[in-house]
Design an enzyme around this catalytic site. Structure first.
Site, PDB file in Angstrom:
ATOM      1  N   THR A  13       0.811  -1.228   0.000  1.00 35.84           N
ATOM      2  CA  THR A  13       0.000   0.000   0.000  1.00 35.84           C
ATOM      3  C   THR A  13       0.843   1.277   0.000  1.00 35.84           C
ATOM      4  O   THR A  13       0.293   2.371  -0.034  1.00 35.84           O
ATOM      5  CB  THR A  13      -0.912   0.037   1.252  1.00 35.84           C
ATOM      6  OG1 THR A  13      -0.070  -0.108   2.405  1.00 35.84           O
ATOM      7  CG2 THR A  13      -1.954  -1.062   1.218  1.00 35.84           C
ATOM      8  N   ASP A  60      -3.217  -8.121   8.874  1.00 34.90           N
ATOM      9  CA  ASP A  60      -2.087  -7.603   9.643  1.00 34.90           C
ATOM     10  C   ASP A  60      -1.108  -8.769   9.802  1.00 34.90           C
ATOM     11  O   ASP A  60      -1.498  -9.823  10.324  1.00 34.90           O
ATOM     12  CB  ASP A  60      -2.611  -7.124  11.014  1.00 34.90           C
ATOM     13  CG  ASP A  60      -1.533  -6.455  11.849  1.00 34.90           C
ATOM     14  OD1 ASP A  60      -0.361  -6.863  11.773  1.00 34.90           O
ATOM     15  OD2 ASP A  60      -1.884  -5.526  12.601  1.00 34.90           O
ATOM     16  N   VAL A  61       0.127  -8.595   9.355  1.00 36.39           N
ATOM     17  CA  VAL A  61       1.080  -9.724   9.408  1.00 36.39           C
ATOM     18  C   VAL A  61       1.384 -10.167  10.838  1.00 36.39           C
ATOM     19  O   VAL A  61       1.941 -11.245  11.041  1.00 36.39           O
ATOM     20  CB  VAL A  61       2.405  -9.427   8.650  1.00 36.39           C
ATOM     21  CG1 VAL A  61       2.184  -9.213   7.163  1.00 36.39           C
ATOM     22  CG2 VAL A  61       3.166  -8.253   9.267  1.00 36.39           C
ATOM     23  N   ASN A  87       8.045  -7.663   2.205  1.00 40.94           N
ATOM     24  CA  ASN A  87       8.437  -6.261   2.299  1.00 40.94           C
ATOM     25  C   ASN A  87       7.798  -5.535   3.484  1.00 40.94           C
ATOM     26  O   ASN A  87       8.362  -4.571   3.998  1.00 40.94           O
ATOM     27  CB  ASN A  87       8.036  -5.577   0.972  1.00 40.94           C
ATOM     28  CG  ASN A  87       8.021  -4.078   1.073  1.00 40.94           C
ATOM     29  OD1 ASN A  87       9.068  -3.436   1.088  1.00 40.94           O
ATOM     30  ND2 ASN A  87       6.832  -3.488   1.143  1.00 40.94           N
ATOM     31  N   TYR A 153      15.352  -1.934  15.854  1.00 37.94           N
ATOM     32  CA  TYR A 153      15.081  -1.989  14.407  1.00 37.94           C
ATOM     33  C   TYR A 153      16.237  -2.717  13.712  1.00 37.94           C
ATOM     34  O   TYR A 153      16.015  -3.599  12.870  1.00 37.94           O
ATOM     35  CB  TYR A 153      14.898  -0.579  13.816  1.00 37.94           C
ATOM     36  CG  TYR A 153      14.679  -0.616  12.315  1.00 37.94           C
ATOM     37  CD1 TYR A 153      13.532  -1.195  11.777  1.00 37.94           C
ATOM     38  CD2 TYR A 153      15.643  -0.115  11.426  1.00 37.94           C
ATOM     39  CE1 TYR A 153      13.337  -1.266  10.393  1.00 37.94           C
ATOM     40  CE2 TYR A 153      15.455  -0.175  10.047  1.00 37.94           C
ATOM     41  CZ  TYR A 153      14.300  -0.756   9.541  1.00 37.94           C
ATOM     42  OH  TYR A 153      14.111  -0.835   8.176  1.00 37.94           O
ATOM     43  N   PRO A 183      18.195  -1.887   1.207  1.00 38.12           N
ATOM     44  CA  PRO A 183      18.447  -0.482   0.876  1.00 38.12           C
ATOM     45  C   PRO A 183      18.898   0.320   2.097  1.00 38.12           C
ATOM     46  O   PRO A 183      18.613  -0.043   3.242  1.00 38.12           O
ATOM     47  CB  PRO A 183      17.076   0.014   0.401  1.00 38.12           C
ATOM     48  CG  PRO A 183      16.132  -1.148   0.496  1.00 38.12           C
ATOM     49  CD  PRO A 183      16.774  -2.178   1.359  1.00 38.12           C
ATOM     50  N   GLY A 184      19.561   1.433   1.806  1.00 37.38           N
ATOM     51  CA  GLY A 184      19.784   2.472   2.826  1.00 37.38           C
ATOM     52  C   GLY A 184      18.563   3.376   2.825  1.00 37.38           C
ATOM     53  O   GLY A 184      17.435   2.896   2.651  1.00 37.38           O
ATOM     54  N   VAL A 186      15.514   5.409   1.991  1.00 41.48           N
ATOM     55  CA  VAL A 186      14.561   5.466   0.874  1.00 41.48           C
ATOM     56  C   VAL A 186      13.431   6.413   1.285  1.00 41.48           C
ATOM     57  O   VAL A 186      12.880   6.285   2.397  1.00 41.48           O
ATOM     58  CB  VAL A 186      13.945   4.082   0.553  1.00 41.48           C
ATOM     59  CG1 VAL A 186      13.175   4.137  -0.758  1.00 41.48           C
ATOM     60  CG2 VAL A 186      15.005   2.990   0.511  1.00 41.48           C
ATOM     61  N   GLU A 189       7.007   6.463   3.355  1.00 48.37           N
ATOM     62  CA  GLU A 189       6.317   6.852   4.601  1.00 48.37           C
ATOM     63  C   GLU A 189       7.047   6.310   5.840  1.00 48.37           C
ATOM     64  O   GLU A 189       6.571   6.440   6.969  1.00 48.37           O
ATOM     65  CB  GLU A 189       4.869   6.345   4.564  1.00 48.37           C
ATOM     66  CG  GLU A 189       4.044   7.070   3.526  1.00 48.37           C
ATOM     67  CD  GLU A 189       2.664   6.456   3.301  1.00 48.37           C
ATOM     68  OE1 GLU A 189       2.167   5.730   4.183  1.00 48.37           O
ATOM     69  OE2 GLU A 189       2.092   6.708   2.225  1.00 48.37           O
TER      70      GLU A 189
HETATM   71  P1  NDP Z   1       6.275   2.454   4.161  1.00 51.09           P
HETATM   72  O1  NDP Z   1       5.890   2.908   5.521  1.00 51.09           O
HETATM   73  O2  NDP Z   1       6.093   3.397   3.025  1.00 51.09           O
HETATM   74  O3  NDP Z   1       5.535   1.068   3.809  1.00 51.09           O
HETATM   75  C1  NDP Z   1       5.405   0.054   4.764  1.00 51.09           C
HETATM   76  C2  NDP Z   1       4.428  -0.983   4.254  1.00 51.09           C
HETATM   77  O4  NDP Z   1       4.342  -2.053   5.206  1.00 51.09           O
HETATM   78  C3  NDP Z   1       3.027  -0.432   4.072  1.00 51.09           C
HETATM   79  O5  NDP Z   1       2.488  -0.895   2.852  1.00 51.09           O
HETATM   80  C4  NDP Z   1       2.245  -1.003   5.248  1.00 51.09           C
HETATM   81  O6  NDP Z   1       0.907  -1.257   4.851  1.00 51.09           O
HETATM   82  C5  NDP Z   1       2.985  -2.328   5.498  1.00 51.09           C
HETATM   83  N1  NDP Z   1       2.837  -2.743   6.886  1.00 51.09           N
HETATM   84  C6  NDP Z   1       3.336  -2.141   7.989  1.00 51.09           C
HETATM   85  N2  NDP Z   1       2.939  -2.765   9.103  1.00 51.09           N
HETATM   86  C7  NDP Z   1       2.156  -3.812   8.694  1.00 51.09           C
HETATM   87  C8  NDP Z   1       1.435  -4.819   9.386  1.00 51.09           C
HETATM   88  N3  NDP Z   1       1.426  -4.902  10.722  1.00 51.09           N
HETATM   89  N4  NDP Z   1       0.755  -5.738   8.654  1.00 51.09           N
HETATM   90  C9  NDP Z   1       0.730  -5.661   7.304  1.00 51.09           C
HETATM   91  N5  NDP Z   1       1.402  -4.725   6.596  1.00 51.09           N
HETATM   92  C10 NDP Z   1       2.095  -3.802   7.281  1.00 51.09           C
HETATM   93  O7  NDP Z   1       7.810   2.016   4.273  1.00 51.09           O
HETATM   94  P2  NDP Z   1       8.874   1.444   3.201  1.00 51.09           P
HETATM   95  O8  NDP Z   1       8.266   1.235   1.887  1.00 51.09           O
HETATM   96  O9  NDP Z   1      10.056   2.292   3.312  1.00 51.09           O
HETATM   97  O10 NDP Z   1       9.210   0.060   3.910  1.00 51.09           O
HETATM   98  C11 NDP Z   1       9.091  -1.208   3.269  1.00 51.09           C
HETATM   99  C12 NDP Z   1      10.187  -2.124   3.763  1.00 51.09           C
HETATM  100  O11 NDP Z   1      11.453  -1.571   3.409  1.00 51.09           O
HETATM  101  C13 NDP Z   1      10.223  -2.303   5.281  1.00 51.09           C
HETATM  102  O12 NDP Z   1      10.498  -3.654   5.568  1.00 51.09           O
HETATM  103  C14 NDP Z   1      11.381  -1.408   5.719  1.00 51.09           C
HETATM  104  O13 NDP Z   1      11.972  -1.837   6.908  1.00 51.09           O
HETATM  105  C15 NDP Z   1      12.309  -1.579   4.527  1.00 51.09           C
HETATM  106  N6  NDP Z   1      13.316  -0.536   4.358  1.00 51.09           N
HETATM  107  C16 NDP Z   1      12.963   0.785   4.266  1.00 51.09           C
HETATM  108  C17 NDP Z   1      13.941   1.746   4.092  1.00 51.09           C
HETATM  109  C18 NDP Z   1      13.647   3.205   4.055  1.00 51.09           C
HETATM  110  O14 NDP Z   1      14.565   4.022   4.296  1.00 51.09           O
HETATM  111  N7  NDP Z   1      12.441   3.631   3.721  1.00 51.09           N
HETATM  112  C19 NDP Z   1      15.360   1.360   3.964  1.00 51.09           C
HETATM  113  C20 NDP Z   1      15.607  -0.049   4.081  1.00 51.09           C
HETATM  114  C21 NDP Z   1      14.621  -0.956   4.242  1.00 51.09           C
HETATM  115  P3  NDP Z   1      -0.405  -0.981   5.728  1.00 51.09           P
HETATM  116  O15 NDP Z   1      -0.095   0.146   6.662  1.00 51.09           O
HETATM  117  O16 NDP Z   1      -1.473  -0.680   4.721  1.00 51.09           O
HETATM  118  O17 NDP Z   1      -0.625  -2.280   6.411  1.00 51.09           O
HETATM  119  C1  8X3 Z   2      15.805   1.967   6.775  1.00 50.80           C
HETATM  120  C2  8X3 Z   2      17.106   2.658   6.650  1.00 50.80           C
HETATM  121  O1  8X3 Z   2      18.926   3.849   7.970  1.00 50.80           O
HETATM  122  O2  8X3 Z   2      16.635   4.390   8.530  1.00 50.80           O
HETATM  123  O3  8X3 Z   2      15.958   0.601   6.977  1.00 50.80           O
HETATM  124  O4  8X3 Z   2      17.583   2.284   9.168  1.00 50.80           O
HETATM  125  S1  8X3 Z   2      17.576   3.323   8.157  1.00 50.80           S
END
Ligand code: NDP
Ligand code: 8X3
Length: 251
Positions: A13, A60-61, A87, A153, A183-184, A186, A189
């Protein structure tokens, strides 16, 4: 005509998951999109079903039963998941260990680690039976290097890497590919969730060009589109301004 594959993406989402859904649709991969925000699932389904077949699952996972039930409920045309993108996840809080919140710790371990395991548990039997499949776990640079206040985290993402390596070993006899994309920073949200919507989140991506979710989605597609004998086991990617978890060149 070549049969189209089906991918299940958790956290579709927003951010990386949503960008991956768009990239996969562009490439003709059918989609099972998962998340908790139904209105977003509906609008992404509406947009992408012009290009490929799309099914959405709302769960919800953290909820073990609901996760298993939702995946078991997939209609026949979507049951054969060839690609799993684990993800869904977030950071909750950025606090020193001595003042961290138990609720934040529970959320990170329950979503990033246990949630990934529940989804995998539901998908893997089909892959082992068919002796094919590709699992991509979205880790993080935080899974390779601990940074100040990142404690839990970082632990959750180190666990994702350990699980990835364990999966690759155990699923090796079945010819299943297992990869981690790490990724670093990104721009998604992610920081809004980490800082619970407060203004600290506003500054995180200022003064440099962070990775965009589409940059990560392209790498994920690159990984899934390699020939059958090639597996990208582990990818670490940063924006150019980022050298490691603590060094970012800002204007
Ligand atoms: P966002 O917050 O944009 O997206 C997170 C997604 O995870 C949403 O679609 C949300 O959907 C879903 N989610 C969160 N909690 C739950 C839950 N309890 N059950 C089901 N779905 C859930 O973050 P990102 O796109 O940045 O994050 C995606 C992945 O990438 C994560 O694993 C994050 O740790 C990882 N990551 C992110 C980085 C960054 O800097 N942004 C860097 C490195 C890794 P909904 O709320 O609709 O359930
Ligand atoms: C997300 C990147 O540096 O905020 O995993 O942990 S950081």
């Amino acid at each position: 005509m070549k049969k189209q594959k089906t991918a299940l993406i958790t956290g579709a989402t927003s951010g990386i998951g949503r960008a991956t859904a768009h990239e996969f649709a562009k490439q003709g991969i059918n989609l099972v999109l998962c998340g908790r925000r139904q209105e977003r699932l509906d609008s992404i389904e509406k947009a992408l079903s012009k290009e490929v077949d799309v099914h959405t699952l709302n769960f919800d996972v953290r909820d073990r039963e609901k996760t298993l039930e939702a995946i078991a409920s997939l209609p026949k045309e979507f049951k054969t998941i060839e690609i799993l993108i684990n993800n869904a996840g977030n950071a909750h809080g950025l606090d020193p260990i001595q003042s961290g919140s138990l609720d934040d710790w529970d959320a990170m371990m329950d979503i990033n680690v246990k949630g990934l395991l529940y989804v995998s548990k539901a998908i893997i039997p089909g892959m082992t039976e068919r002796e094919s499949g590709h699992i991509i776990n979205i880790g993080s640079s935080a899974g390779k290097e601990v940074y100040p206040k990142g404690n839990v985290y970082c632990a959750s993402k180190h666990a994702v890497l350990a699980i990835t390596e364990g999966m690759r070993i155990d699923l090796n006899p079945f010819g299943i590919k297992v990869s981690a994309v790490n990724p670093g920073l990104v721009e998604t949200e992610f920081s809004e969730v980490r800082f619970k919507g407060d203004s600290t989140a506003d500054g995180v991506y200022k003064g440099y060009k962070a990775l965009q979710p589409e940059d990560v989605a392209e790498v994920i597609y690159f990984a899934v589109s390699r020939p059958a004998h090639v597996n990208l086991a582990d990818v670490l990617m940063f924006c150019t301004a980022q050298a490691n978890s603590t060094i970012v060149k800002k204007n």
